[in-house]
Design a protein around this motif. Structure first.
Motif, PDB file in Angstrom:
ATOM      1  N   GLY A 164       0.812  -1.218   0.000  1.00 55.81           N
ATOM      2  CA  GLY A 164       0.000   0.000   0.000  1.00 55.81           C
ATOM      3  C   GLY A 164       0.837   1.256   0.000  1.00 55.81           C
ATOM      4  N   TRP A 165       1.831   1.316   0.893  1.00 60.49           N
ATOM      5  CA  TRP A 165       2.659   2.515   0.981  1.00 60.49           C
ATOM      6  C   TRP A 165       3.595   2.668  -0.228  1.00 60.49           C
ATOM      7  CZ3 TRP A 165       1.708   6.596   3.689  1.00 60.49           C
ATOM      8  CH2 TRP A 165       0.996   6.500   4.885  1.00 60.49           C
ATOM      9  N   THR A 166       4.061   1.542  -0.767  1.00 54.30           N
ATOM     10  CA  THR A 166       4.945   1.613  -1.932  1.00 54.30           C
ATOM     11  C   THR A 166       4.173   2.075  -3.159  1.00 54.30           C
ATOM     12  OG1 THR A 166       6.365  -0.139  -1.061  1.00 54.30           O
ATOM     13  CG2 THR A 166       6.516   0.297  -3.412  1.00 54.30           C
ATOM     14  N   TYR A 167       2.956   1.560  -3.322  1.00 53.11           N
ATOM     15  CA  TYR A 167       2.149   1.999  -4.475  1.00 53.11           C
ATOM     16  C   TYR A 167       1.754   3.460  -4.321  1.00 53.11           C
ATOM     17  CZ  TYR A 167      -0.949   1.395  -8.481  1.00 53.11           C
ATOM     18  OH  TYR A 167      -1.541   1.485  -9.730  1.00 53.11           O
ATOM     19  N   TRP A 168       1.509   3.883  -3.101  1.00 56.96           N
ATOM     20  CA  TRP A 168       1.225   5.302  -2.861  1.00 56.96           C
ATOM     21  C   TRP A 168       2.425   6.152  -3.260  1.00 56.96           C
ATOM     22  CZ3 TRP A 168       4.001   8.322   0.674  1.00 56.96           C
ATOM     23  CH2 TRP A 168       3.527   9.638   0.845  1.00 56.96           C
ATOM     24  N   LEU A 169       3.620   5.728  -2.834  1.00 53.98           N
ATOM     25  CA  LEU A 169       4.837   6.473  -3.178  1.00 53.98           C
ATOM     26  C   LEU A 169       5.049   6.504  -4.690  1.00 53.98           C
ATOM     27  CD1 LEU A 169       7.442   7.918  -2.216  1.00 53.98           C
ATOM     28  CD2 LEU A 169       8.558   5.680  -2.243  1.00 53.98           C
ATOM     29  N   PHE A 170       4.785   5.376  -5.341  1.00 58.27           N
ATOM     30  CA  PHE A 170       4.931   5.310  -6.794  1.00 58.27           C
ATOM     31  C   PHE A 170       4.110   6.401  -7.472  1.00 58.27           C
ATOM     32  CE2 PHE A 170       2.580   3.608 -10.556  1.00 58.27           C
ATOM     33  CZ  PHE A 170       3.593   3.756 -11.496  1.00 58.27           C
ATOM     34  N   TRP A 171       2.858   6.568  -7.053  1.00 57.03           N
ATOM     35  CA  TRP A 171       2.000   7.545  -7.717  1.00 57.03           C
ATOM     36  C   TRP A 171       2.327   8.977  -7.308  1.00 57.03           C
ATOM     37  CZ3 TRP A 171      -0.191   7.320 -12.051  1.00 57.03           C
ATOM     38  CH2 TRP A 171      -0.718   6.117 -12.538  1.00 57.03           C
ATOM     39  N   VAL A 172       2.808   9.168  -6.087  1.00 58.09           N
ATOM     40  CA  VAL A 172       3.220  10.520  -5.690  1.00 58.09           C
ATOM     41  C   VAL A 172       4.416  10.967  -6.524  1.00 58.09           C
ATOM     42  CG1 VAL A 172       4.259  11.884  -3.838  1.00 58.09           C
ATOM     43  CG2 VAL A 172       2.289  10.445  -3.350  1.00 58.09           C
ATOM     44  N   VAL A 173       5.423  10.085  -6.621  1.00 60.68           N
ATOM     45  CA  VAL A 173       6.616  10.414  -7.413  1.00 60.68           C
ATOM     46  C   VAL A 173       6.249  10.597  -8.879  1.00 60.68           C
ATOM     47  CG1 VAL A 173       8.847   9.552  -8.213  1.00 60.68           C
ATOM     48  CG2 VAL A 173       8.203   9.270  -5.826  1.00 60.68           C
ATOM     49  N   THR A 174       5.404   9.689  -9.393  1.00 65.68           N
ATOM     50  CA  THR A 174       4.967   9.805 -10.786  1.00 65.68           C
ATOM     51  C   THR A 174       4.189  11.096 -11.001  1.00 65.68           C
ATOM     52  OG1 THR A 174       4.835   7.395 -11.001  1.00 65.68           O
ATOM     53  CG2 THR A 174       3.635   8.706 -12.626  1.00 65.68           C
ATOM     54  N   GLY A 175       3.310  11.430 -10.040  1.00 61.90           N
ATOM     55  CA  GLY A 175       2.537  12.670 -10.160  1.00 61.90           C
ATOM     56  C   GLY A 175       3.425  13.894 -10.186  1.00 61.90           C
ATOM     57  N   ILE A 176       4.482  13.893  -9.373  1.00 58.30           N
ATOM     58  CA  ILE A 176       5.422  15.017  -9.353  1.00 58.30           C
ATOM     59  C   ILE A 176       6.072  15.198 -10.717  1.00 58.30           C
ATOM     60  CG2 ILE A 176       7.647  15.790  -8.433  1.00 58.30           C
ATOM     61  CD1 ILE A 176       6.821  14.508  -5.762  1.00 58.30           C
ATOM     62  N   THR A 177       6.568  14.096 -11.276  1.00 60.04           N
ATOM     63  CA  THR A 177       7.265  14.191 -12.559  1.00 60.04           C
ATOM     64  C   THR A 177       6.307  14.561 -13.691  1.00 60.04           C
ATOM     65  OG1 THR A 177       6.983  11.806 -12.936  1.00 60.04           O
ATOM     66  CG2 THR A 177       8.997  12.518 -11.866  1.00 60.04           C
ATOM     67  N   GLU A 178       5.095  14.012 -13.638  1.00 58.76           N
ATOM     68  CA  GLU A 178       4.169  14.247 -14.744  1.00 58.76           C
ATOM     69  C   GLU A 178       3.588  15.657 -14.736  1.00 58.76           C
ATOM     70  OE1 GLU A 178       4.172  12.422 -17.127  1.00 58.76           O
ATOM     71  OE2 GLU A 178       3.999  10.302 -16.714  1.00 58.76           O
ATOM     72  N   VAL A 179       3.286  16.184 -13.553  1.00 58.92           N
ATOM     73  CA  VAL A 179       2.745  17.545 -13.517  1.00 58.92           C
ATOM     74  C   VAL A 179       3.831  18.544 -13.898  1.00 58.92           C
ATOM     75  CG1 VAL A 179       3.227  18.185 -11.102  1.00 58.92           C
ATOM     76  CG2 VAL A 179       1.171  19.026 -12.221  1.00 58.92           C
ATOM     77  N   THR A 180       5.083  18.236 -13.557  1.00 55.97           N
ATOM     78  CA  THR A 180       6.199  19.085 -13.976  1.00 55.97           C
ATOM     79  C   THR A 180       6.374  19.010 -15.490  1.00 55.97           C
ATOM     80  OG1 THR A 180       7.293  18.637 -11.871  1.00 55.97           O
ATOM     81  CG2 THR A 180       8.634  19.579 -13.615  1.00 55.97           C
ATOM     82  N   ALA A 181       6.257  17.789 -16.024  1.00 56.72           N
ATOM     83  CA  ALA A 181       6.362  17.623 -17.473  1.00 56.72           C
ATOM     84  C   ALA A 181       5.239  18.361 -18.190  1.00 56.72           C
ATOM     85  CB  ALA A 181       6.328  16.137 -17.829  1.00 56.72           C
ATOM     86  N   ALA A 182       4.024  18.272 -17.645  1.00 56.24           N
ATOM     87  CA  ALA A 182       2.884  18.951 -18.264  1.00 56.24           C
ATOM     88  C   ALA A 182       3.112  20.457 -18.321  1.00 56.24           C
ATOM     89  CB  ALA A 182       1.610  18.633 -17.487  1.00 56.24           C
ATOM     90  N   ALA A 183       3.675  20.995 -17.243  1.00 61.86           N
ATOM     91  CA  ALA A 183       3.974  22.429 -17.211  1.00 61.86           C
ATOM     92  C   ALA A 183       5.022  22.786 -18.263  1.00 61.86           C
ATOM     93  CB  ALA A 183       4.455  22.829 -15.820  1.00 61.86           C
ATOM     94  N   THR A 184       5.978  21.886 -18.471  1.00 60.44           N
ATOM     95  CA  THR A 184       7.008  22.114 -19.493  1.00 60.44           C
ATOM     96  C   THR A 184       6.407  22.101 -20.890  1.00 60.44           C
ATOM     97  OG1 THR A 184       8.641  21.037 -18.070  1.00 60.44           O
ATOM     98  CG2 THR A 184       9.214  21.292 -20.400  1.00 60.44           C
TER      99      THR A 184
END
Length: 485
Positions: free
Chosen positions: A119-139
């Motif tokens: 549960g915690w690892t999958y949560w971390l996966f999506w938090v990290v992915t969300g960080i990179t993807e929202v940054t990419a979207a802004a780019t």
């Protein structure tokens, strides 16, 4: 025997409290307090969109340069493994559809600690992915407008956060249209390439030929070893395909919609990955593709279609926003599942009136905003190393799905558990094969210096979770107990 009676009473008490929560939210609420707001149309598109992301639109360029046309075979084999994983998940979902999905199954069939880690690892996966993807979207937004990156990132995060809190139906609708853009782009590319191969229009018409698949150094231009080394890139492209399992508790008709969505995995991979690569590599020789350049952009340029770059930029923007949207959705559900089992703060069990996880989603969105700020303030290797952890953390969910499925099948075959209405073909051997394949990919990641860093963070994260679990279980024995919900 007394311990078993105590656990049973605790489970009955838990189910009673959940029933009260269900009645509070109305007729549409399910046993966990969620509302069944996702219809068949949305579930199908969530399943399709989960298999199509920036890994295909951008990452495939690097993989093509490493493997050449044999990347097609790599995607086909990996796609078969993904199908085995999804059928294993499907069998578990029909045995017991819950929103915690693979975290719940890991807790039941492997142990409470496995559920905690998953549960915690999958949560971390999506938090990290969300960080990179929202940054990419802004780019990607800077392609059209010269606006500060942090402004776009802030707006995207707030909008998606609000949409996820309003209702699960709105999340599903956003995901439907994000996925529709990706699907339309790939189908359009396939049709254009097919037209070039048959009619011969555009600048690439005179040179387009299927023989490009073997005439430029052979089908394996860098040998079988080169193809094997791309498997980590290929598997990364498929991360998030398991997201459909998290929707089980909020699907209107999970017994019908989920099996249908899972059964579409073979043709999705055949069309969107294998089909698109066959077409692109037939029109444009694989030697024209470079790492860091989208194969779709390169193909459009070879065809003389200058509008291609703008189209692909829009598509990858929607792919990034789709990933952020999925991250908002899944993190809130995972945190609530952990909290319901005493493995997370009780605050995360709270739902809005519309049945969405209030504090779990808010906490995750806040971390995504902090990550965006860190990435903007201190871009560099340190952040990239943390991001690389997403690959191994995402695959952990697949490993737990397969291990849980194998253990379930053994118990179901002995008559200890009810049979699922959606049996995985060839089980449990298909799950064993998929586990072995993932193990091989992890070994290849360890061999490749470029991806080895993905494994460095795993022991650190495991130590943090281990210490946290011991601390929590000493304070609250409920943490180390499995409760059927």
């Amino acid at each position: 025997m007394s311990g078993g009676i105590s656990v049973e009473k605790g489970a009955q008490k838990n189910m009673t409290s959940l029933k009260v929560e269900t009645d509070h939210h109305g007729d549409e609420a399910v046993g966990e307090g969620y509302q069944r707001g996702l219809g068949a149309r949305q579930i199908q598109m969530i399943a399709i969109g989960g298999a199509i992301g920036t890994g295909l639109f951008l990452g495939a360029g690097k993989a093509i340069s490493k493997a050449g046309p044999s990347l097609i075979l790599a995607y086909a084999i990996a796609g078969l493994v993904i199908f085995f994983i999804m059928r294993a998940l499907g069998e578990l979902l029909m045995y017991r559809p819950v929103s915690g999905s693979f975290s719940e199954y890991a807790r039941e069939f492997v142990g409470p600690f496995a559920g905690f880690v998953t549960g915690w690892t999958y949560w971390l996966f999506w938090v990290v992915t969300g960080i990179t993807e929202v940054t990419a979207a802004a780019t990607y937004m800077t392609y059209w407008w010269d606006i500060p990156q942090w402004v776009s990132a802030l707006v995207f995060t707030i909008v998606l956060y609000g949409a996820n809190l309003i209702s699960v139906k709105l999340f599903g609708e956003l995901e439907f249209w994000f996925s529709m853009v990706k699907v339309t782009a790939i189908v359009g590319m396939i049709l254009i390439c097919a037209g070039i191969l048959t009619i011969g229009f555009s600048d690439a018409g005179d040179t387009a030929t299927v023989s490009h698949l073997w005439s430029e150094g052979g089908f394996f231009p860098h040998g079988v070893g080169g193809t094997l080394m791309t498997l980590q890139i290929v598997m990364f492209a498929f991360l998030a395909v398991e997201l459909v399992g998290v929707t089980a508790g909020e699907s209107k008709d999970p017994e019908t919609t989920l099996p249908k969505a899972i059964n579409t995995v073979p043709w999705r991979i055949a069309v969107f990955y294998v089909g698109s690569l066959i077409m692109i590599l037939s029109v444009v020789p694989w030697t024209h593709f470079k790492p860091g350049v989208s194969p779709f952009v390169a193909a459009f340029e070879q065809m003389g279609l200058s509008v291609g770059a703008a189209i692909v930029n829009f598509v990858v923007l929607t792919a990034a926003l789709s990933s952020c949207n999925s991250g908002m959705y899944s993190t809130g559900r995972m945190l609530r599942d952990l909290a319901l089992n005493g493995q997370g703060p009780r605050l995360f069990t709270r739902l809005t009136k519309s049945g969405t996880p209030l504090f779990g989603t808010t906490f995750s969105a806040a971390l995504m905003l902090v990550g965006v700020w860190i990435n903007y303030r201190w871009p560099g290797d340190a952040f990239n190393k943390v991001v690389s952890f997403a690959t191994i953390s995402g695959m952990w969910a697949w490993i737990m799905i397969l291990v849980s499925h194998i253990r379930y099948r053994l118990r179901a075959d002995r008559g200890e558990l009810p049979e699922s209405s959606f049996k995985a073909p060839g089980a449990p051997w298909t799950s064993v094969f998929a586990l072995a394949f993932i193990g091989m990919v992890i070994v290849l990641m360890a061999v490749d210096p470029g991806s080895r860093v993905s494994l460095y963070c795993a022991p650190i994260w495991a130590a943090i979770l281990g210490v946290s679990y011991v601390f929590l279980s000493r304070r609250n024995p409920e943490v180390a107990a499995f409760k059927r919900r």
